[in-house]
Design an enzyme around this catalytic site. Structure first.
Site, PDB file in Angstrom:
ATOM      1  N   TRP A 320       0.831  -1.206   0.000  1.00 31.23           N
ATOM      2  CA  TRP A 320       0.000   0.000   0.000  1.00 31.23           C
ATOM      3  C   TRP A 320       0.865   1.256   0.000  1.00 31.23           C
ATOM      4  O   TRP A 320       0.535   2.245  -0.665  1.00 31.23           O
ATOM      5  CB  TRP A 320      -0.920   0.003   1.226  1.00 31.23           C
ATOM      6  N   HIS A 321       1.986   1.238   0.692  1.00 35.34           N
ATOM      7  CA  HIS A 321       2.877   2.392   0.682  1.00 35.34           C
ATOM      8  C   HIS A 321       3.482   2.605  -0.707  1.00 35.34           C
ATOM      9  O   HIS A 321       3.830   3.726  -1.071  1.00 35.34           O
ATOM     10  CB  HIS A 321       4.009   2.210   1.703  1.00 35.34           C
TER      11      HIS A 321
END
Length: 385
Positions: A320-321
């Site tokens: 997700w980052h």
């Protein structure tokens, strides 16, 4: 204009929120003026003339259609296939925003805050599936929740039912004065954290490490600790701004940090660091995976199910980052730490070899601090340069 990044933003915000404070102190409803402020602030944030505003509008329309459509469907039926399709379509823009740069394609899907808006929309879909949200929601309710500007760029991630309770509440003058006092205090705390402590660590220490460190190893070691502290103060400062402004608007957005560097173990750390995000992933990824495994009885070993859940949880959190190697390694590292602590905790319950008491609590905090700092060192990407 990036939220909370310049004093000009705070000056504009102060002017816009002055009527909100007056209305609150008078015991008046804040909802409709807050909507006006949200529109103005979003216009300022997305005033750069790029495709971000257009992407935000298309994304919001898509999520509203998906959420309202699924709520209508769920009132009559409850197919798992439909739930998974709707959830995937809701997450798809976020997936594209991560994949397009890797494919060297113009990232038309990305805009400021897409991750946190996605989390809000998916949370409503999941809670509708679970029967926690049963009534049809208006377009106003959905858009007002999703585009709540104080937390749009980096959270905290609120829950719809909690947000709606505050949003519909008519605060008494005494209640609002207390909210206002807390909100202003949090904003001042944000200035201390982000613009004084965080800025000082980065400007006067991290950027001068080459002249401070006596060796390459010392350079990396000092960077690991200083970057960890900088990351906390910078992010905690931003969160204090977001929560403080939310309070002034009559919305008690959740806290994101609870003294994470005094955590006694890695599990305790994730109950204190970026709490709204870790709790979101815990509730909507980890717990659902564990319950699915137990319901289907695909894996009987509870320890294995739990550890596989941690692997799924933290790899997703890492991706997700971003899809860069440091984020994937950061996720894998924390998955390994959580699985390792899971084994240790289970073993220690049987054998009781780890001593208790104040001294051992201090030792546990020190160990956890170093484990966490190494994770942030991976997250920074410095080892992969």
């Amino acid at each position: 204009m990036i939220p909370y990044s310049s004093f000009l933003f705070f000056i504009i915000l102060g002017i816009l929120l002055l009527p909100t404070m007056i209305l609150g102190i008078m015991g008046k409803r804040l909802r409709y003026y807050n909507v006006f402020v949200t529109i103005v602030v979003l216009a300022i944030i997305f005033s750069g003339g790029d495709e971000g505003f257009f992407s935000l509008v298309v994304f919001t329309i898509l999520q509203v259609v998906l959420v309202k459509g699924y709520i209508s469907y769920r009132q009559a039926k409850n197919s798992s296939l439909v739930f998974y399709i709707i959830s995937f379509l809701s997450i798809l823009p976020l997936i594209l925003s991560k994949l397009l740069p890797i494919l060297a394609v113009d990232n038309w899907a990305s805009f400021l805050g897409i991750s946190y808006l996605t989390f809000r929309a998916v949370q409503i879909i999941i809670e509708t599936r679970d029967g926690l949200i049963k009534e049809q929601l208006s377009v106003f309710q959905l858009v007002n929740f999703m585009l709540f500007y104080p937390t749009i760029s980096s959270g905290p991630i609120d829950r719809f039912r909690r947000f709606q309770k505050d949003e519909e509440k008519r605060w008494t003058p005494e209640e609002y004065k207390e909210l206002l006092y807390k909100g202003i205090n949090k904003i001042f705390l944000g200035f201390l954290y982000k613009f004084i402590i965080g800025y000082s660590i980065n400007t006067y220490f991290i950027m001068n490490l080459d002249s401070i460190a006596t060796s390459q190893f010392t350079n990396h070691l000092l960077y690991m600790y200083s970057y960890s502290l900088y990351l906390f103060f910078d992010f905690a400062g931003y969160t204090a701004f977001a929560v403080g402004v939310s309070y002034i608007m009559g919305i008690r957005s959740p806290e994101n940090f609870n003294m994470p560097f005094i955590s006694r173990n890695i599990k305790d750390f994730w109950n204190r660091w970026h709490m709204s995000l870790s709790f979101w992933f815990r509730d909507y990824v980890f717990m659902r995976f564990v319950l699915l495994m137990r319901k289907k009885k695909w894996i009987q070993n509870k320890m294995l199910v739990s550890n596989l859940g941690y692997v799924l949880l933290f790899l997703l959190m890492g991706v997700w980052h971003g899809l860069a190697i440091q984020y994937i390694m950061y996720g894998a590292y924390h998955a390994l730490m959580m699985a390792g602590f899971n084994f240790f905790e289970s073993w220690n319950k049987k054998h009781k070899r780890w001593p208790t008491g104040r001294a051992m609590t201090v030792v546990s905090i020190i160990i956890t601090f170093h484990v966490v700092c190494f994770g942030f060192y991976l997250f920074s990407g410095r080892p992969f340069q």
